[in-house]
Design a protein around this motif. Sequence first.
Motif, PDB file in Angstrom:
ATOM      1  N   PHE A   1       0.906  -1.289   0.022  1.00 41.25           N
ATOM      2  CA  PHE A   1      -0.200  -0.047   0.069  1.00 41.25           C
ATOM      3  C   PHE A   1       0.901   1.335   0.120  1.00 41.25           C
ATOM      4  O   PHE A   1       0.752   2.204  -1.017  1.00 41.25           O
TER       5      PHE A   1
ATOM      6  N   VAL B   1       2.534   6.350  -6.920  1.00 36.62           N
ATOM      7  CA  VAL B   1       1.607   6.911  -7.851  1.00 36.62           C
ATOM      8  C   VAL B   1       1.085   8.452  -7.687  1.00 36.62           C
ATOM      9  O   VAL B   1       0.219   8.836  -8.166  1.00 36.62           O
TER      10      VAL B   1
ATOM     11  N   GLU C   1      -0.493  17.470  -5.856  1.00 40.26           N
ATOM     12  CA  GLU C   1      -1.813  17.629  -4.955  1.00 40.26           C
ATOM     13  C   GLU C   1      -1.726  16.770  -3.712  1.00 40.26           C
ATOM     14  O   GLU C   1      -0.957  16.118  -3.329  1.00 40.26           O
ATOM     15  N   ASN C   2      -2.531  17.253  -2.929  1.00 41.82           N
ATOM     16  CA  ASN C   2      -2.673  16.545  -1.628  1.00 41.82           C
ATOM     17  C   ASN C   2      -1.618  16.579  -0.640  1.00 41.82           C
ATOM     18  O   ASN C   2      -1.096  15.888  -0.003  1.00 41.82           O
TER      19      ASN C   2
END
Lengths: 309, 359
Positions: free
Chosen positions: B8, B15, B67-68
Amino acid sequence: MDDLAFITAVAAGMVRSGTPVLLAAVGECLTERSGILNLGMEGIMLAGALTAVIVSYLTGNIFFAIIAALAIGALIGLLHAFLCLYFHVNQVATGIAVTILLSGITAFCGIDYVGKSIHSISAYKVPWLSELPFFGSVFFNQDILVYLSYAIVPLTYFLINGTRFGLSLKAVGEEPRAAAAAGVSVFRTRCIATALGAMLAALGGAYLSLVYAQGWTENITAGRGWIAVGLVMFASWNPWKAVLGAYLFGLAISLQLRLQAAGADVSPYLLGMAPYLLVILVLAVSKLRQKKIPAAGPTALSIPYLPQV
Amino acid sequence: MPHILFVFLVICFTVLPVYSANEQKTVKAGFLFVGPINDYGWNCAQNEGRLFVEKKLAGKIQTVAVENVPESAEAERVMERMIAQGAKIIFATSFGYLEPVLKVARRHPDVKFMQLSRFDKRPNLRTYFYLHYQGSYLAGVVAGRMSKKNKIGFVAAHPVPPLLQSINAFALGVRSVNAKATVKVVWTNKWVDPAVEAEAAKGLIDNGIDVLAFDQSAPVTIVKTAESNKTYVIGCYTDDCQFAPNYWLTGVSFDWGPYYARICQSVLDGTWQEGTDVCDIKTGNVKLSSFGKAVPEPLRKEVAAAKEKIANGSLVVFAGPLKDREGRERLSAGAKPNIKWLAGMNFFVPGVEGTLPKN
């Protein structure tokens, strides 16, 4: 706005706000009665919410969206059950891992669906019943998922207390070895219970995205899955009491927002805390009461079952 | 279980969406976004600014965006990576990036940094502020004229100064055209919790409001809730007209593109300097979204006239003498607000109803 209108509006809001938690809490009741602790409810709700949005967006069909959410819920439930029953891992750790994993996956997969217009579910007045004074506008001027939740609670209660499967479920949750000796498959019973519980949580998630948000937002559940897990203890593993707890939580949300709208001079920080304070308070009180009556929790809850030892 | 977590984590880090085009002799500009770029809100508007730069200065400026990005040491790591990729200017488009920006700016004196909404001084740091509230005032004019019941609702996330500026300016706009109207505020105490936002909107609508305004990070839920409850809605951050085809009035949105393009051009020309910019109605960075079909032509003209007055300085939203709703004077006669006064706002103007928690 007169008093009756205010109370009716608060109560109708209570049912809406309580329903997602209610579904997850009833599901967790069922799962825990079989001896499996599923702390993945928050993640499963997220997965259900996102799946419903994606399917509703792609097919434009609410029915498919709900079915897909249920299917995803069942799948994740089975994954959790498999880890717990086949690998005998620590159930607390797996549950938390499932939640962390799914909050990441849903955030990532949901990126393209933020702000997408989807077919959402709107209210449907039940003929006759919705004309009842007070109760009509509180309980029967809602949407189909709320009506479905009215059916799910008695059905779950009946499943646990009125059927052969329920008997095995409770036996497996209390004394898995005795149940196994009597010919009950511990593995199968717990798998089914976990999958059913997770399906209900996913349905709760779908309720949030299809009815409330009418779309996807990252972390749409905002902790409701954890509240559901906490409520199960308060409910002493009884679906009816879980409904009570979920509606209490919904009442606190609905009341605080409407008190503000009606102009009550109370700090919004205090009002915002109310739903969580209420859950803690109720958990504490129910714990006190349990000192007199023996704890009603399933004896084998979260204990790995190792038949060969 | 550890394997799954490991996989994970690997997925998460590989990505992470990093966009970069082919290598050329161009200047690279890095953009940090605090949330997802398709939130139909704050970050969406910021990203549109970046896309404008890519188009306007095609062949001269290349952009790298992530982003994020959390407002933590993670931001430092992202910026270092951008600089390693050759970024010469970095736009930090959220309040909380200042601390990591200062650390990275110290290590890379040759890289220029743009920080939003914060004060600090460094030779390679320029700060920029936005006066969202000027748009809120204009939206208030629309709301005040459109409300038949003279009751307007406002769903707001947290009682922080930028939101208080918006609410107060909105109420001043409402009162400028409709002295009887009130603005009822409900706090959700959440930046994002769609279920609570929808319930808050429902609660206000049950209370008889007929225009709903709000300030929440992800606007879609409230706009849709207003549409399905046949209540006019005023949007925030981006143009969400599509989600309420019948009940959309207008909203306050941003147009960062021209400003970002100007800054990038100054880097190309070598004229970039430290300092502070204010982005507002006058500079065109804060604007009103498109009008909904319910807004009549005379009102559109009235708002356009008010906008012109704000732009040329003859109309000041927070003009002295300004009293709060308890009657205390907050701005003396003739005084004009400065950024510091705005950043410390902690009161409601007359016409706003609801509780304001004391800090």
